[in-house]
Design an enzyme around this catalytic site. Structure first.
Site, PDB file in Angstrom:
ATOM      1  N   ARG A 142       0.830  -1.227   0.000  1.00 13.09           N
ATOM      2  CA  ARG A 142       0.000   0.000   0.000  1.00 13.09           C
ATOM      3  C   ARG A 142       0.860   1.272   0.000  1.00 13.09           C
ATOM      4  O   ARG A 142       0.541   2.261   0.675  1.00 13.09           O
ATOM      5  CB  ARG A 142      -0.963   0.048   1.191  1.00 13.09           C
ATOM      6  CG  ARG A 142      -1.950  -1.060   1.264  1.00 13.09           C
ATOM      7  CD  ARG A 142      -2.939  -1.134   0.100  1.00 13.09           C
ATOM      8  NE  ARG A 142      -3.614  -2.391   0.171  1.00 13.09           N
ATOM      9  CZ  ARG A 142      -3.180  -3.512  -0.417  1.00 13.09           C
ATOM     10  NH1 ARG A 142      -2.106  -3.489  -1.190  1.00 13.09           N
ATOM     11  NH2 ARG A 142      -3.844  -4.632  -0.288  1.00 13.09           N
ATOM     12  N   SER A 189     -10.613   0.371   3.874  1.00 13.23           N
ATOM     13  CA  SER A 189      -9.840   0.085   5.092  1.00 13.23           C
ATOM     14  C   SER A 189      -9.105   1.342   5.531  1.00 13.23           C
ATOM     15  O   SER A 189      -8.409   1.967   4.734  1.00 13.23           O
ATOM     16  CB  SER A 189      -8.814  -1.015   4.826  1.00 13.23           C
ATOM     17  OG  SER A 189      -9.477  -2.221   4.602  1.00 13.23           O
ATOM     18  N   GLU A 245      -3.921   3.689   6.169  1.00  8.13           N
ATOM     19  CA  GLU A 245      -3.829   3.426   4.731  1.00  8.13           C
ATOM     20  C   GLU A 245      -4.441   4.621   3.979  1.00  8.13           C
ATOM     21  O   GLU A 245      -4.001   4.990   2.904  1.00  8.13           O
ATOM     22  CB  GLU A 245      -4.584   2.143   4.382  1.00  8.13           C
ATOM     23  CG  GLU A 245      -4.578   1.855   2.901  1.00  8.13           C
ATOM     24  CD  GLU A 245      -5.314   0.583   2.505  1.00  8.13           C
ATOM     25  OE1 GLU A 245      -5.358  -0.373   3.298  1.00  8.13           O
ATOM     26  OE2 GLU A 245      -5.857   0.568   1.390  1.00  8.13           O
TER      27      GLU A 245
HETATM   28  C1  LIG Z   1     -15.621   0.315  -0.392  1.00  3.94           C
HETATM   29  C2  LIG Z   1     -14.147   0.476  -0.625  1.00  3.94           C
HETATM   30  C3  LIG Z   1     -13.351  -0.655  -0.828  1.00  3.94           C
HETATM   31  C4  LIG Z   1     -11.987  -0.524  -1.050  1.00  3.94           C
HETATM   32  N1  LIG Z   1     -11.248  -1.646  -1.244  1.00  3.94           N
HETATM   33  C5  LIG Z   1      -9.919  -1.543  -1.447  1.00  3.94           C
HETATM   34  C6  LIG Z   1      -9.116  -2.715  -1.648  1.00  3.94           C
HETATM   35  O1  LIG Z   1      -9.606  -3.838  -1.673  1.00  3.94           O
HETATM   36  N2  LIG Z   1      -7.794  -2.548  -1.834  1.00  3.94           N
HETATM   37  C7  LIG Z   1      -7.201  -1.317  -1.840  1.00  3.94           C
HETATM   38  O2  LIG Z   1      -5.983  -1.236  -2.039  1.00  3.94           O
HETATM   39  N3  LIG Z   1      -7.927  -0.202  -1.656  1.00  3.94           N
HETATM   40  C8  LIG Z   1      -9.259  -0.276  -1.456  1.00  3.94           C
HETATM   41  N4  LIG Z   1      -9.999   0.859  -1.263  1.00  3.94           N
HETATM   42  C9  LIG Z   1      -9.333   2.167  -1.200  1.00  3.94           C
HETATM   43  C10 LIG Z   1      -9.270   2.933  -2.550  1.00  3.94           C
HETATM   44  O3  LIG Z   1     -10.408   2.652  -3.338  1.00  3.94           O
HETATM   45  C11 LIG Z   1      -8.012   2.617  -3.354  1.00  3.94           C
HETATM   46  O4  LIG Z   1      -6.855   2.930  -2.621  1.00  3.94           O
HETATM   47  C12 LIG Z   1      -7.999   3.372  -4.687  1.00  3.94           C
HETATM   48  O5  LIG Z   1      -6.976   2.852  -5.456  1.00  3.94           O
HETATM   49  C13 LIG Z   1      -7.826   4.873  -4.548  1.00  3.94           C
HETATM   50  O6  LIG Z   1      -7.978   5.453  -5.825  1.00  3.94           O
HETATM   51  P1  LIG Z   1      -8.669   6.869  -6.063  1.00  3.94           P
HETATM   52  O7  LIG Z   1      -8.629   7.137  -7.523  1.00  3.94           O
HETATM   53  O8  LIG Z   1      -9.982   6.938  -5.419  1.00  3.94           O
HETATM   54  O9  LIG Z   1      -7.617   7.809  -5.328  1.00  3.94           O
HETATM   55  P2  LIG Z   1      -7.927   9.137  -4.476  1.00  3.94           P
HETATM   56  O10 LIG Z   1      -8.562   8.765  -3.195  1.00  3.94           O
HETATM   57  O11 LIG Z   1      -8.591  10.154  -5.318  1.00  3.94           O
HETATM   58  O12 LIG Z   1      -6.432   9.615  -4.189  1.00  3.94           O
HETATM   59  C14 LIG Z   1      -5.561   8.803  -3.414  1.00  3.94           C
HETATM   60  C15 LIG Z   1      -4.161   9.375  -3.566  1.00  3.94           C
HETATM   61  O13 LIG Z   1      -3.730   9.229  -4.919  1.00  3.94           O
HETATM   62  C16 LIG Z   1      -3.350  10.499  -5.449  1.00  3.94           C
HETATM   63  N5  LIG Z   1      -3.657  10.497  -6.882  1.00  3.94           N
HETATM   64  C17 LIG Z   1      -4.806  10.110  -7.502  1.00  3.94           C
HETATM   65  N6  LIG Z   1      -4.644  10.190  -8.842  1.00  3.94           N
HETATM   66  C18 LIG Z   1      -3.382  10.624  -9.061  1.00  3.94           C
HETATM   67  C19 LIG Z   1      -2.616  10.910 -10.226  1.00  3.94           C
HETATM   68  N7  LIG Z   1      -3.105  10.773 -11.454  1.00  3.94           N
HETATM   69  N8  LIG Z   1      -1.346  11.368 -10.057  1.00  3.94           N
HETATM   70  C20 LIG Z   1      -0.816  11.526  -8.821  1.00  3.94           C
HETATM   71  N9  LIG Z   1      -1.480  11.277  -7.700  1.00  3.94           N
HETATM   72  C21 LIG Z   1      -2.756  10.830  -7.819  1.00  3.94           C
HETATM   73  C22 LIG Z   1      -4.115  11.530  -4.641  1.00  3.94           C
HETATM   74  O14 LIG Z   1      -3.479  12.779  -4.671  1.00  3.94           O
HETATM   75  C23 LIG Z   1      -4.066  10.892  -3.265  1.00  3.94           C
HETATM   76  O15 LIG Z   1      -2.815  11.140  -2.695  1.00  3.94           O
HETATM   77  C24 LIG Z   1     -11.394   0.760  -1.056  1.00  3.94           C
HETATM   78  C25 LIG Z   1     -12.181   1.896  -0.856  1.00  3.94           C
HETATM   79  C26 LIG Z   1     -13.545   1.759  -0.641  1.00  3.94           C
HETATM   80  C27 LIG Z   1     -14.382   2.983  -0.453  1.00  3.94           C
END
Ligand SMILES: Cc1cc2nc3c(=O)[nH]c(=O)nc-3n(C[C@H](O)[C@H](O)[C@H](O)COP(=O)(O)OP(=O)(O)OC[C@H]3O[C@@H](n4cnc5c(N)ncnc54)[C@H](O)[C@@H]3O)c2cc1C
Length: 319
Positions: free
Chosen positions: A168, A219, A313
């Site tokens: 992570r 999480s 996380e």
């Molecule tokens: C119901 C639920 C289940 C989930 N299950 C999992 C799971 O099984 N495994 C897991 O690992 N995670 C899980 N997650 C957490 C999350 O969905 C993941 O970590 C996901 O990959 C985050 O992506 P995002 O686009 O929403 O990022 P955001 O929340 O929008 O951003 C996260 C970080 O990434 C950065 N970022 C985003 N895009 C870019 C870019 N293009 N360039 C530079 N930085 C960027 C942001 O600045 C921030 O620092 C879950 C979340 C929920 C709500």
């Protein structure tokens, strides 16, 4: 200027937690040129920059963010043999469905993760024993570094090894000086039928185990890794952990569940889920402050009971 820069935009609707105040400036960038335009605006106005994907790994403060939020929505996706070349704004749901339809395997585990490719690379998202680091071959980035040759942001490519992926974590989560533009993902040949079967099994498991009926950020804590001696001692006390802890990793949700009074604990509109204790859910108009109180309570209680320091996380913005 072709992008529209808006002022005082409420961020909660761009997060899966449905929590957070306003961004001073906000824009949507569909491609590299638009991202660069937004960066020029930020530079000119001396603004802090935050890049937003699906907002699914974030807790945004009630006060919001006093800079510019750039929401990346570059949705291009191209398949070449067993590789997928995609923009970082592509939702994981679209990515996995395209890959399976094209008889490619290696991304089925992403099903149900509500983020974008960019956010998943930053967090080295993972599930069911797989993670983004298994499939990322190369990413193209804008990097704000002291060695930038032209302008402040330097565009270049990083091989998977240079992304410094770990559990992570990645160089992008550690150093907030990268904007990921697109990625090349390397998959294996598979079958659509088998891919669909795996996806529906994973989705079923998620529905059973996760409180998907409430807004959350997934999480909250990483699962801590302990040493051999610690594990032996704790298993003596909790024999069931023998089948739960894999590779010396103890699920944070299990630890939280062992502390009396944490499961189902509510502060304001936030609650430690009864279904999965590593999820804090928004049961109605939760404030970031409510979540923060629960997070510190959990950390304190786990430290006292298990001598383990939990690490988030999720990421914070505006605190
Ligand atoms: C119901 C639920 C289940 C989930 N299950 C999992 C799971 O099984 N495994 C897991 O690992 N995670 C899980 N997650 C957490 C999350 O969905 C993941 O970590 C996901 O990959 C985050 O992506 P995002 O686009 O929403 O990022 P955001 O929340 O929008 O951003 C996260 C970080 O990434 C950065 N970022 C985003 N895009 C870019 C870019 N293009 N360039 C530079 N930085 C960027 C942001 O600045 C921030 O620092 C879950 C979340 C929920 C709500």
């Amino acid at each position: 200027m072709s992008i529209k820069i808006q002022k005082n935009i409420l961020l909660l609707k761009y997060t899966t937690f449905k929590i957070g105040g306003s961004a001073k400036y906000f824009c949507v960038a569909e491609n590299v040129d638009e991202i660069k335009e937004a960066l020029e605006f930020a530079e000119k106005n001396k603004l802090k920059v935050f890049v937003l994907g699906g907002g699914s790994n974030l807790l945004i403060s009630d006060r919001g963010f006093d800079g510019i939020v750039i929401r990346i929505t570059n949705y291009e996706l191209r398949i070449a043999g067993n590789k997928i070349i995609c923009g970082t704004g592509v939702p994981l749901a679209k990515l996995v469905s395209k890959s399976v339809k094209n008889n490619l395997t290696g991304l089925e585990w992403t099903v149900g993760i509500p983020g974008t490719v960019g956010g998943a690379i930053v967090n080295n998202a993972g599930a069911n024993g797989s993670s983004m680091s298994d499939v990322v071959e190369e990413v193209e980035v804008l990097h704000k570094g002291s060695t930038a040759l032209s302008g402040l942001w330097n565009q270049h490519k990083l091989k998977s090894k240079q992304c410094k992926f770990s559990y992570r974590n990645s160089i992008f989560k550690e150093e907030k000086s990268y904007i990921i533009l697109n990625a090349i993902l390397k998959l294996e040949k598979g079958s659509e039928k088998e891919g669909k079967k795996i996806i529906s099994e994973y989705l079923k498991l998620r529905k059973e185990k996760q409180p998907l009926e409430y807004p959350s950020a997934g999480s909250v804590f990483k699962n801590p890794k302990v040493d051999e001696k610690y594990l032996k001692d704790i298993i003596k006390k909790y024999p069931e952990l023998k089948n739960i802890a894999k590779n010396n990793i103890i699920p944070a949700g299990w630890l939280i569940e062992q502390v009396e009074g944490l499961k189902g604990k509510k502060i304001g509109g936030a609650m430690i889920s009864e279904k999965h204790c590593n999820f804090i859910v928004n049961i109605g108009n939760a404030k970031a402050e409510d979540v923060i109180i629960l997070i510190s309570l959990i950390k304190q209680k786990i430290r006292n009971k298990f001598d383990i320091q939990l690490v988030e996380e999720i990421e914070y913005l505006g605190f």
